[in-house]
Design a protein around this motif. Structure first.
Motif, PDB file in Angstrom:
ATOM      1  N   GLU A  16       0.836  -1.206   0.000  1.00  0.00           N
ATOM      2  CA  GLU A  16       0.000   0.000   0.000  1.00  0.00           C
ATOM      3  C   GLU A  16       0.869   1.253   0.000  1.00  0.00           C
ATOM      4  OE1 GLU A  16      -2.708  -0.103   3.247  1.00  0.00           O
ATOM      5  OE2 GLU A  16      -3.823  -1.828   2.480  1.00  0.00           O
ATOM      6  N   ASP A  20       1.096   4.156  -2.847  1.00  0.00           N
ATOM      7  CA  ASP A  20       0.915   5.585  -2.546  1.00  0.00           C
ATOM      8  C   ASP A  20       2.118   6.392  -3.025  1.00  0.00           C
ATOM      9  OD1 ASP A  20      -1.560   5.248  -1.428  1.00  0.00           O
ATOM     10  OD2 ASP A  20      -0.845   5.214   0.652  1.00  0.00           O
ATOM     11  N   TRP A  75      -8.976   4.952   3.876  1.00  0.00           N
ATOM     12  CA  TRP A  75      -8.078   5.219   2.743  1.00  0.00           C
ATOM     13  C   TRP A  75      -7.749   3.923   1.996  1.00  0.00           C
ATOM     14  CZ3 TRP A  75      -6.373   9.445   0.335  1.00  0.00           C
ATOM     15  CH2 TRP A  75      -5.236   9.377  -0.469  1.00  0.00           C
ATOM     16  N   ARG A  76      -7.622   2.843   2.775  1.00  0.00           N
ATOM     17  CA  ARG A  76      -7.289   1.556   2.189  1.00  0.00           C
ATOM     18  C   ARG A  76      -8.372   1.073   1.224  1.00  0.00           C
ATOM     19  NH1 ARG A  76      -6.916  -1.037   6.728  1.00  0.00           N
ATOM     20  NH2 ARG A  76      -4.885  -0.133   7.223  1.00  0.00           N
ATOM     21  N   MET A  78     -10.311   3.025  -0.628  1.00  0.00           N
ATOM     22  CA  MET A  78     -10.508   3.899  -1.783  1.00  0.00           C
ATOM     23  C   MET A  78      -9.802   3.319  -3.015  1.00  0.00           C
ATOM     24  SD  MET A  78      -9.906   7.752  -0.345  1.00  0.00           S
ATOM     25  CE  MET A  78     -10.846   8.423   1.018  1.00  0.00           C
ATOM     26  N   THR A  82     -10.057   7.767  -6.778  1.00  0.00           N
ATOM     27  CA  THR A  82     -10.540   8.592  -5.657  1.00  0.00           C
ATOM     28  C   THR A  82      -9.364   9.156  -4.865  1.00  0.00           C
ATOM     29  OG1 THR A  82     -12.498   7.190  -5.469  1.00  0.00           O
ATOM     30  CG2 THR A  82     -11.979   8.610  -3.587  1.00  0.00           C
ATOM     31  N   ARG A  83      -8.348   8.328  -4.664  1.00  0.00           N
ATOM     32  CA  ARG A  83      -7.168   8.811  -3.951  1.00  0.00           C
ATOM     33  C   ARG A  83      -6.514   9.958  -4.711  1.00  0.00           C
ATOM     34  NH1 ARG A  83      -3.846   3.423  -1.955  1.00  0.00           N
ATOM     35  NH2 ARG A  83      -5.565   2.394  -0.839  1.00  0.00           N
ATOM     36  N   SER A  84      -6.391   9.797  -6.051  1.00  0.00           N
ATOM     37  CA  SER A  84      -5.756  10.829  -6.874  1.00  0.00           C
ATOM     38  C   SER A  84      -6.523  12.130  -6.799  1.00  0.00           C
ATOM     39  CB  SER A  84      -5.666  10.364  -8.334  1.00  0.00           C
ATOM     40  OG  SER A  84      -4.848   9.236  -8.451  1.00  0.00           O
ATOM     41  N   THR A  86      -8.465  13.147  -4.409  1.00  0.00           N
ATOM     42  CA  THR A  86      -8.329  13.726  -3.069  1.00  0.00           C
ATOM     43  C   THR A  86      -6.974  14.415  -2.917  1.00  0.00           C
ATOM     44  OG1 THR A  86      -9.741  11.997  -2.149  1.00  0.00           O
ATOM     45  CG2 THR A  86      -8.341  13.217  -0.595  1.00  0.00           C
TER      46      THR A  86
END
Length: 660
Positions: A16, A20, A75-76, A78, A82-84, A86
């Motif tokens: 993970e 990231d 967060w895990r 997402m 969606t992470r990008s 955010t």
């Protein structure tokens, strides 16, 4: 079996985290000084950079206002899109610029605040890059502001402590008494056990002097010697004598002599002779400072120091320190004092002329009832009684109206009675903190009341039970322990507190008292600062009111018990009324004295006396001095009457054959 080396452990790779890190590189955020971090179960952004101030760069590594992205578990779950999204929203250039501006403003704020207080700003500014908290920058700023506030407080505390040390030096304490310092003084120590005639010797010298002051530890002693001096003559004329205590003034125009409690010594009026009684009280935990002040400040050419032999070394040390000539007289007891062969063991073995000693009011009243049920009449003496009541009770015993005295160690100081035998019911006393065996000095002082010279050939001492009898025997055999020759207590005066206040700008009485105890200069420990716990506790409460330092100081010293709820409420009422600048007139308690219990009348008497004490110091707000003294006398008379009635009632319940 040959040994083979094992490969060193390789840290496990978090997929993970790798994912990231790759996402941050794709968005080009790592190159912009942005990091994605996990801590305390949260995922957040950390921005690093620096701001310029006064020619220096201040680095920071902080979480922006909206830098906390989500809980780690959320967060895990997402997806990458969606992470990008955010990350693009929260790690924008606008967010970086806003944080840069916040840091710049904070750096200026801290740097200027530190400059104002002459404190190095570097530790606070360096923390912007080193604290590594998982919280937004605003919280980091607040923590650093608190650190600075505490540092400023510490710096101010050190400055105030140093200024206090410079303002008061206890080595110079004797020099604060102008009159005593100016005149050449001579000390005469008259030391001996009870019934050695030491006080008589000093009072005779006082009466012959053109002017003088007698200083007593108790109002009762001041009153007794006031009347004693009134009956004496000098150069063919009766002495003109005034009485001055905390609660009472009997001022005679043109008086040449004064009988006073030790705390009321007038150090500004020069006289020929001063007698300081019970000089061993120098060692008293709560009141010793009054004796230190009296020895240092007695404004007389000749100062008599009267008391127990164990005070001799302390007196010698003080005389040397004060550069006063010292003459010492050691007197012996005028009649023998002996232990009875055995304990008393039974109430029926008590006899007329005995003094039965307990150490609490409750125990005194219990023993009084037991003794009266034998048919013996009893005089009762304990600390809660006013001086007038104690005197009246002692007078009954002297005149033969009472067969036995039942009392506390209050009889050990200031009451001359024809006691044939002291009977101790116990040798254990509550010292304010715990139950403990009485010291040998107190045992000797109590025992010494037996065998009044000129009345009895010898004094006898016994314990009621075998254990008490044996302990008393041992205590009376103990060699007296000399009181200390340094560490003489000095209590703060209003002048001391004003001096500390002037250099620290402090108005809190509790803080001023604390500074007096902990911050003043005590070069060699010969004199040592001391306050009572009760005064400090009162000071903390008084600081909640709108009162001057002088008003709070006076109220903190009012002689009234905080352990009695009705008296504590009265004291609090007086304090709040003074804060409101209201005049507090004295009113008699609503219930007539005739309907009150003994305890209630005793408390009323103490309340009136305390009001009178305060009225002498704040007459514009507490005007009823004369009424307070009148009501106090009435309450004292009622206490004496109640004691007599209770004694008589107990005797009447017994068959006539047991009565005298």
């Amino acid at each position: 079996m040959s040994s083979t080396s094992r490969p060193s452990a390789v840290p496990a790779v978090d997929p993970e985290q790798l994912e990231d890190d790759e996402l941050m590189r794709q968005l080009d955020l790592t190159a912009q000084g942005v990091q994605l971090a996990r801590q305390e179960g949260r995922v957040f952004l950390r921005f690093s950079g620096n701001v310029a101030y006064a020619g220096q760069n201040v680095a920071y590594d902080l979480v922006p206002a909206y830098g906390v992205l989500a809980k780690a578990s959320k967060w895990r779950k997402m997806d990458v899109a969606t992470r990008s999204a955010t990350l693009r929203e929260r790690a924008s250039a606008a967010a970086a610029d806003a944080l840069q501006a916040e840091v710049a403003a904070f750096v200026v704020e801290i740097a200027e605040a530190c400059a104002d207080c002459d404190i190095d700003a570097a530790p606070f500014l360096d923390a912007l890059a080193s604290m590594q908290l998982a919280e937004p920058a605003a919280i980091v700023f607040d923590r650093l502001r608190q650190r600075l506030e505490h540092a400023v407080e510490r710096e101010m505390e050190e400055q105030h402590a140093e200024r206090t040390r410079q303002s008061i030096n206890l080595a110079e304490y004797p020099a604060t008494f102008d009159v005593a310092r100016r005149i050449k003084r001579r000390f005469i120590a008259v030391l001996g056990p009870t019934n050695s005639g030491k006080t008589h010797m000093a009072i005779e010298a006082l009466a012959k002097a053109p002017s003088g002051v007698y200083l007593a530890p108790l109002r009762l002693l001041a009153l007794e010697n006031y009347e004693r001096l009134q009956g004496m003559q000098a150069r063919g004329k009766p002495l003109a004598v005034s009485l001055v205590t905390g609660e009472e003034r009997r001022l005679v125009p043109g008086a040449t002599h004064v009988a006073s409690t030790v705390e009321m010594l007038d150090t500004r009026t020069e006289v020929d002779v001063v007698v300081i009684d019970e000089i061993q009280m120098l060692a008293d935990r709560d009141r010793g400072a009054a004796w230190t002040a009296a020895v240092c400040g007695a404004p007389a050419h000749t100062v008599y120091l009267v008391g127990a032999p164990e005070a001799r070394r302390a007196i010698e040390a003080l005389a040397a320190r004060l550069e006063c000539e010292l003459e010492v007289h050691i007197l012996k007891r005028k009649g023998p004092l002996s232990m009875e062969p055995t304990a008393v063991r039974k109430l029926g073995n008590l006899r007329r002329g005995d003094a039965v000693i307990c150490f609490s009011r409750r125990e005194v009243l219990m023993w009084r009832d037991m003794v009266t049920e034998l048919g013996l009449s009893v005089a009762t003496v304990y600390g809660n009684l006013s001086p007038e009541v104690r005197r009246a009770q002692a007078q009954r015993f002297r005149e033969g109206a009472a067969d036995v005295v039942v009392g506390t160690d209050a009889i050990a100081m200031g009451l001359n009675m024809p006691i044939a035998r002291i009977v101790m019911t116990t040798t254990v006393k509550y010292n304010g903190y715990e139950e403990e065996e009485i010291p040998a000095a107190l045992a000797r002082q109590i025992a010494g009341r037996a065998g009044r010279y000129g009345v009895h050939e010898e004094g006898l001492v016994a314990g009621y039970d075998n254990e008490t009898h044996n302990v008393m025997r041992s205590l009376l055999k103990e060699k007296p322990v000399p009181i200390k020759t340094n560490g003489f207590a000095v209590a703060p005066t209003l002048e001391h507190l004003h001096r500390i206040s002037s250099v620290t700008l402090e108005q809190s009485l509790a803080k001023l008292l604390k500074r007096f105890v902990h911050n003043i200069d005590v070069p060699d420990g010969f004199f040592y600062p001391r306050i009572t716990e009760e005064q400090f506790e009162r000071a903390a409460w008084l600081d909640t009111l709108d009162l001057s330092v002088a008003e709070k100081f006076a109220l903190s010293l009012v002689p009234i018990s905080s352990k009695v709820p009705s008296l504590q409420r009265a004291w609090e009422h007086w304090a709040t009324a003074l804060a409101a600048k209201k005049v507090t007139e004295l009113k008699a308690v609503q219930v007539p004295l005739h309907y009150m219990s003994l305890q209630e009348v005793e408390d009323a008497c103490r309340l009136y006396s305390a009001y009178a004490w305060l009225a002498y110091r704040q007459p514009e707000h507490f005007p009823d001095t004369e009424l307070a003294q009148q009501l106090s006398r009435q309450a004292s008379d009622r206490v004496d009457s109640l004691l007599h009635e209770q004694n008589s009632a107990a005797r009447k319940r017994q068959p006539k054959r047991f009565r005298r």
